[in-house]
Write a protein that holds these residues in place. Structure first.
Motif, PDB file in Angstrom:
ATOM      1  N   GLY A  75     -17.565  12.154  -2.755  1.00  0.00           N
ATOM      2  CA  GLY A  75     -16.977  12.825  -4.240  1.00  0.00           C
ATOM      3  C   GLY A  75     -17.178  14.364  -3.882  1.00  0.00           C
ATOM      4  O   GLY A  75     -16.349  14.906  -4.222  1.00  0.00           O
ATOM      5  N   ASP A  76     -18.534  14.688  -3.372  1.00  0.00           N
ATOM      6  CA  ASP A  76     -18.459  16.199  -3.188  1.00  0.00           C
ATOM      7  C   ASP A  76     -17.326  16.847  -1.957  1.00  0.00           C
ATOM      8  O   ASP A  76     -16.767  17.901  -2.449  1.00  0.00           O
TER       9      ASP A  76
ATOM     10  N   ASN B 128     -14.408  15.778  -1.768  1.00  0.00           N
ATOM     11  CA  ASN B 128     -13.145  15.863  -2.337  1.00  0.00           C
ATOM     12  C   ASN B 128     -12.964  16.960  -3.341  1.00  0.00           C
ATOM     13  O   ASN B 128     -12.080  17.762  -3.634  1.00  0.00           O
ATOM     14  N   ARG B 129     -14.135  17.288  -4.185  1.00  0.00           N
ATOM     15  CA  ARG B 129     -14.276  18.496  -5.119  1.00  0.00           C
ATOM     16  C   ARG B 129     -14.025  19.807  -4.198  1.00  0.00           C
ATOM     17  O   ARG B 129     -13.210  20.575  -4.648  1.00  0.00           O
ATOM     18  N   LEU B 130     -14.774  19.614  -3.028  1.00  0.00           N
ATOM     19  CA  LEU B 130     -14.782  20.912  -2.417  1.00  0.00           C
ATOM     20  C   LEU B 130     -13.312  21.043  -1.646  1.00  0.00           C
ATOM     21  O   LEU B 130     -12.871  22.205  -1.426  1.00  0.00           O
ATOM     22  N   LYS B 131     -12.778  19.980  -1.334  1.00  0.00           N
ATOM     23  CA  LYS B 131     -11.219  20.132  -0.825  1.00  0.00           C
ATOM     24  C   LYS B 131     -10.419  20.816  -1.830  1.00  0.00           C
ATOM     25  O   LYS B 131      -9.594  21.580  -1.539  1.00  0.00           O
ATOM     26  N   ALA B 132     -10.724  20.360  -3.166  1.00  0.00           N
ATOM     27  CA  ALA B 132      -9.896  20.743  -4.253  1.00  0.00           C
ATOM     28  C   ALA B 132     -10.138  22.542  -4.506  1.00  0.00           C
ATOM     29  O   ALA B 132      -9.022  23.155  -4.678  1.00  0.00           O
ATOM     30  N   GLU B 133     -11.302  22.720  -4.348  1.00  0.00           N
ATOM     31  CA  GLU B 133     -11.518  23.940  -4.527  1.00  0.00           C
ATOM     32  C   GLU B 133     -10.845  24.832  -3.407  1.00  0.00           C
ATOM     33  O   GLU B 133     -10.259  26.004  -3.466  1.00  0.00           O
TER      34      GLU B 133
END
Length: 466
Positions: free
Chosen positions: A244-245, A247-252
């Motif tokens: 999950g982390d 995926n979040r960092l990829k979005a950022e």
């Protein structure tokens, strides 16, 4: 002396008053002869005034010139003063007598010929007018509307991020193509954010890899009943959290890259770009407003309103019941010059404007020469698709009074007649006439102000302007 003067003046006055009457010609000739003799006597007597003065002063003693021969001594009856009175009459009285004689002579001049013999003045010629022959021409009925040029596409360029404007890569007013780089906002802050987000993604990826290894180990131990089931659950939770982390960092990272791409402002459409409203070096943001505007040029639209009444009238006069897309549309500029390209109607609104009772119509025109500019005011001329034979006259021939429109016609006797007419649609400088005229009639176009009905005129046929 006074009696003689009064007598002579009365005689002259009587002659002057009698000149107003009509006498037989022999009597007039006798009066002319008498007046001529009187004038000769008077003229002969004038030079002796100085001699009389010389005798009285004694300056003529011993001079032969002081004894001239007087006309009164030769012809006593022709002297108005008599043989003795003329020498003693003062000069002022002589001049008075001469003036009276001249007045009588001028009065007799009016009696030279009887009134019936005076030549009459020639009659004035008839006024000249210019006329045009009524002709039948094959015209396409047309109707004009006031329209406005509207670009097919129009884009206002704005900044989507905050930053200082570094570059402007275009010339104001030039044509641009879709994808051309126009503005550049400083990239350094956004490149740093992209690098930071990319590092965070790599760290999260490494953590996810480690948790995947731990999960596989615990799963193997649990199958062999070597490790407790709780160990496997912890490994599973750690793996899912790391995923999950990541995926979040990829979005950022994707957001940072997207903001970095916003530092390049490119043309979204092809067209002509306008004036740059903000210069490089200024801080821009989404609230800064429009940086520049791009409008499409070719093709371009013209929008004009038309009422339902005008649509029905045009179809009735043109005999056209086809679709609106089949009608040709022309444009005219301020001086009456026609645009070289023909347009076609591509849209008619489905509802009527309640405020103006009109329907909005849009026509598309090619614009390769860039003569049509967005927002320009033009005249849209809608023409029928089929020509119609029509009687036409120049528009300058139409006159209007309280009864209605009329024209002045020169008939077969070259006299002016008034014809009431019913005008139709216009075509350039010509006007279609529905009723009131026939082919071949001569319609007055110049000189209308100097003629009246029933008056004979001198007509000159001219060619009408198209």
């Amino acid at each position: 002396m006074a009696r003689a003067r009064a007598s002579v003046m009365a005689t002259g006055a009587d002659r002057a008053s009698n000149t107003t009457k009509s006498f037989p010609r022999p009597f007039i000739l006798r009066k002319w002869r008498g007046a001529t003799a009187l004038i000769i006597a008077l003229i002969w007597e004038i030079p002796f005034q100085k001699l009389d003065r010389a005798r009285r002063t004694g300056r003529c003693e011993g001079q032969r010139t002081c004894n001239p021969v007087r006309l009164s001594s030769i012809f006593p009856k022709f002297s108005p003063f008599g043989p003795d009175r003329s020498e003693s009459m003062p000069l002022a009285r002589r001049q008075l007598v001469i003036a009276s004689a001249l007045t009588a002579l001028l009065g007799l001049a009016g009696c030279d010929s009887p009134p019936e013999q005076v030549a009459q003045a020639p009659a004035a010629p008839p006024p000249a007018v210019s006329v045009v022959k009524v002709e039948v021409q094959d015209l396409r009925p047309s109707v004009s509307f006031t329209g406005r040029v509207t670009a097919l596409d129009r884009v206002d360029l704005r900044a989507r991020i905050d930053g200082f404007l570094e570059q402007r890569n275009f010339t104001e007013g030039q044509d641009v193509k879709s994808g051309d780089l126009l503005f550049v906002i400083e990239k350094a802050p956004y490149e740093a954010r992209v690098a930071s987000a990319r590092g965070a993604v790599e760290t999260a990826q490494a953590r996810l890899d480690r948790t995947e290894i731990e999960y596989e180990r615990q799963a193997t131990l649990v199958k062999k009943d070597v490790a407790a089931r709780s160990k496997l659950d912890d490994a599973t939770a750690a793996r899912d959290e790391a995923r999950g982390d990541l995926n979040r960092l990829k979005a950022e990272l994707q957001q940072a890259e997207l903001q970095l791409s916003y530092t390049d402002i490119r043309a979204p459409i092809s067209g002509r770009i306008g004036r740059s409203l903000i210069s490089p070096g200024n801080f821009v943001s989404p609230s800064s407003g429009t940086l520049a505007t791009i409008v499409s040029q070719d093709p371009i639209d013209v929008v004009f309103p038309i009422s339902q009444r005008e649509i029905l009238k045009f179809r009735e006069e043109s005999g056209s019941a086809g679709k609106a897309e089949d009608l040709a549309v022309y444009l005219q500029f301020g001086k009456g010059d026609r645009y070289s390209h023909t347009g076609r109607i591509n849209f008619m609104d489905v509802s009527v404007n309640a405020g103006t009772d009109t329907v909005e119509v849009r026509a598309s025109f090619p614009n390769p020469e860039r003569l049509l500019v967005d927002g320009q005011l033009v005249t849209a001329v809608v023409e029928s698709d089929k020509p119609q034979p029509s009687l036409v006259v120049p528009q300058v021939a139409i006159q209007i009074d309280q009864t209605g429109p009329f024209v002045l016609v020169v008939n077969s006797e070259n006299k002016i007649e008034v014809r009431r007419v019913e005008p139709g649609v216009s075509s350039g400088m010509l006007l279609v006439i529905k009723k009131g005229l026939q082919a071949g009639d001569l319609v007055v176009t110049e000189g209308v102000q100097k003629v009246r009905p029933g008056q004979a005129v001198q007509a000159t046929v001219i060619m009408p302007e198209a």
